[in-house]
Design an enzyme around this catalytic site. Structure first.
Site, PDB file in Angstrom:
ATOM      1  N   CYS A 129     -13.327 -69.907  54.502  1.00  0.00           N
ATOM      2  CA  CYS A 129     -14.023 -68.986  53.161  1.00  0.00           C
ATOM      3  C   CYS A 129     -14.373 -67.570  53.765  1.00  0.00           C
ATOM      4  O   CYS A 129     -13.992 -66.639  52.963  1.00  0.00           O
ATOM      5  CB  CYS A 129     -15.159 -69.576  52.413  1.00  0.00           C
ATOM      6  SG  CYS A 129     -14.598 -71.202  51.598  1.00  0.00           S
ATOM      7  N   CYS A 151     -18.615 -72.742  54.663  1.00  0.00           N
ATOM      8  CA  CYS A 151     -17.271 -72.848  54.928  1.00  0.00           C
ATOM      9  C   CYS A 151     -16.593 -71.523  55.631  1.00  0.00           C
ATOM     10  O   CYS A 151     -16.430 -70.500  55.287  1.00  0.00           O
ATOM     11  CB  CYS A 151     -16.708 -72.974  53.610  1.00  0.00           C
ATOM     12  SG  CYS A 151     -14.941 -72.711  53.551  1.00  0.00           S
TER      13      CYS A 151
END
Lengths: 320, 107
Positions: B35, B32
């Site tokens: 993230c 991700c």
């Protein structure tokens, strides 16, 4: 208040980082304020197949990591955080991040554009609960479940193709009867057996806010007005972007659609303020055009600082 | 730049870990990209609030039960617990000042 800079760049997508690279190489020691969506839209993509020089493509986040390292190698200083206010009424310009302020003789605005939401209200309430604008971030949660994608452009097709490998079915909902996406993306999407299309249809509601999760979409046919329901566990919005120009309202000239006005290269309405990338481009919106305009903005800023910026042209005219 | 102030939680110890005090949990995954952007901010908050709150993270690939229990359907998501009760949910990217304000409300 920190020491005055020659150039501050707001934004860290391809436009901002290319501007940083050029400004750093011109020894302007640029300060880049990366913004909350650091790295820009490419951070949310997978394979970028149209960035020149990579015949097999390059992953969007990898490209941005490289570009960032390249700018830093030549001395660009990149800091985290979001700009909260700018004062362009006098030079040096002031750029504030909460309590901290920076000043600079020139400013390059490369704040880009962010994913557009549906304007239903419910979509934001269910964000992270089944409504998403980022398939590569959130597709994981919909393995083996039915999802929908809203939109008909390249972004929507990329999301649909990515999701088709995870979800049981992907239903693309588009308000027109044909796609705006590039031919290669259309063909790819159409060839996936579990992607289907619903044409001439808008999403008018998303259920179920009370449950705190997505259970279905309420659809309305734009021709007949008939409404229907589509049961899905997730919905991905790919209906375009809005320019991040809120900071500049009342200070820089904007088009009616909110994009920054530029002319003669990267000039904005305030001398010494230049703009690059999607924040001022509602036509091409490509990574490579953003990077190209970032380069232009850095060169314009450098020439402005040295007093050698070319005169603004008055108009385009054919002279005999 | 994983900080030693950020505790990695698992499905097994999650419930016990959020029971006491203010706990900020970052749900993330290796794949991700956003993230990776919020991780350094979470690290900074962990150092700045060291001793006052617990800052933790959950890798959702290895710990599927916890995100499912709290209906996390997108990452990054930050959840803030106070004495075991879920008080705040932040989906997507956020800036540090806003997160600090949110934490301060519960101290």
């Amino acid at each position: 208040m920190t020491a005055e800079r020659q150039v501050i760049i707001i934004g860290s997508g391809p436009a901002g980082l290319t501007a940083a690279l050029y400004a750093a190489r011109a020894n302007l020691k640029p300060l880049v304020i990366e913004g909350v969506e650091a790295g820009g839209q490419l951070m949310l993509t997978t394979m970028v197949e149209n960035w020149p020089g990579y015949r097999d493509g390059i992953m969007g986040p990898d490209l941005m990591t490289e570009l960032r390292a390249q700018a830093e190698r030549f001395g660009a200083e990149i800091i985290q955080g979001d700009v909260s206010a700018v004062d362009l009424s006098q030079r040096p310009f002031t750029v504030s991040m909460g309590k901290t302020s920076y000043t600079a003789q020139t400013l390059i605005v490369a704040t880009g554009a962010s994913a557009k939401w549906l304007d239903l209200g419910v979509d934001k309430k269910l964000s992270g609960r089944g409504v998403s604008t980022c398939a590569t971030c959130d597709g994981f949660f919909f393995k083996g479940r039915p999802v929908a994608v809203i939109g008909g452009g390249d972004t929507a097709m990329e999301e649909a193709i990515y999701l088709s490998k995870l979800a049981t079915s992907v239903t693309v909902i588009h308000r027109r009867d044909s796609l705006r996406a590039s031919k290669v993306m259309q063909d790819k999407a159409m060839s996936m057996p579990n992607i289907s299309f619903i044409w001439n249809t808008e999403v008018v509601d998303i259920k179920d806010v009370d449950k705190g999760e997505v259970t279905a979409l309420v659809l309305k046919n734009t021709q007949s007005g008939a409404t229907s329901e589509l049961a899905v566990d997730g919905v991905f919005i790919g209906i375009g972007h809005v320019p991040n120009t809120a900071l500049f309202k009342g200070q820089l000239a904007l088009h009616d659609n909110g994009y920054l006005k530029t002319r003669d290269g990267s000039r904005t309405s305030v001398p010494g303020v230049f703009a690059a990338g999607d924040v001022q481009d509602h036509v091409y919106r490509q990574a490579v055009t953003a990077a190209g305009s970032g380069c232009m903005a850095a060169i314009d800023a450098e020439r402005f600082l040295s007093g050698t910026l070319h005169e603004a042209s008055e108009s385009l005219e054919v002279r005999s | 730049m994983a900080s030693e102030n950020v505790k990695a939680l698992t499905d097994a110890d999650f419930g016990e870990s959020v029971k006491k005090g203010v706990v900020l949990v970052d749900f993330w995954a290796t794949w991700c990209a956003p993230c990776r952007r919020i991780a350094p901010i979470v690290d900074q908050l962990a150092s700045e609030y060291h001793g006052r709150i617990t800052v933790a993270k959950v890798d959702i690939d290895e710990n599927p039960m916890t995100p499912s229990k709290f209906m996390v359907r997108g990452i990054p998501t930050l959840l803030l617990f106070k004495d075991g009760d879920l008080k705040e949910t932040v989906v997507g990217l956020a800036n540090k000042d806003d997160l600090a304000k949110m934490i301060d409300k519960h101290l």
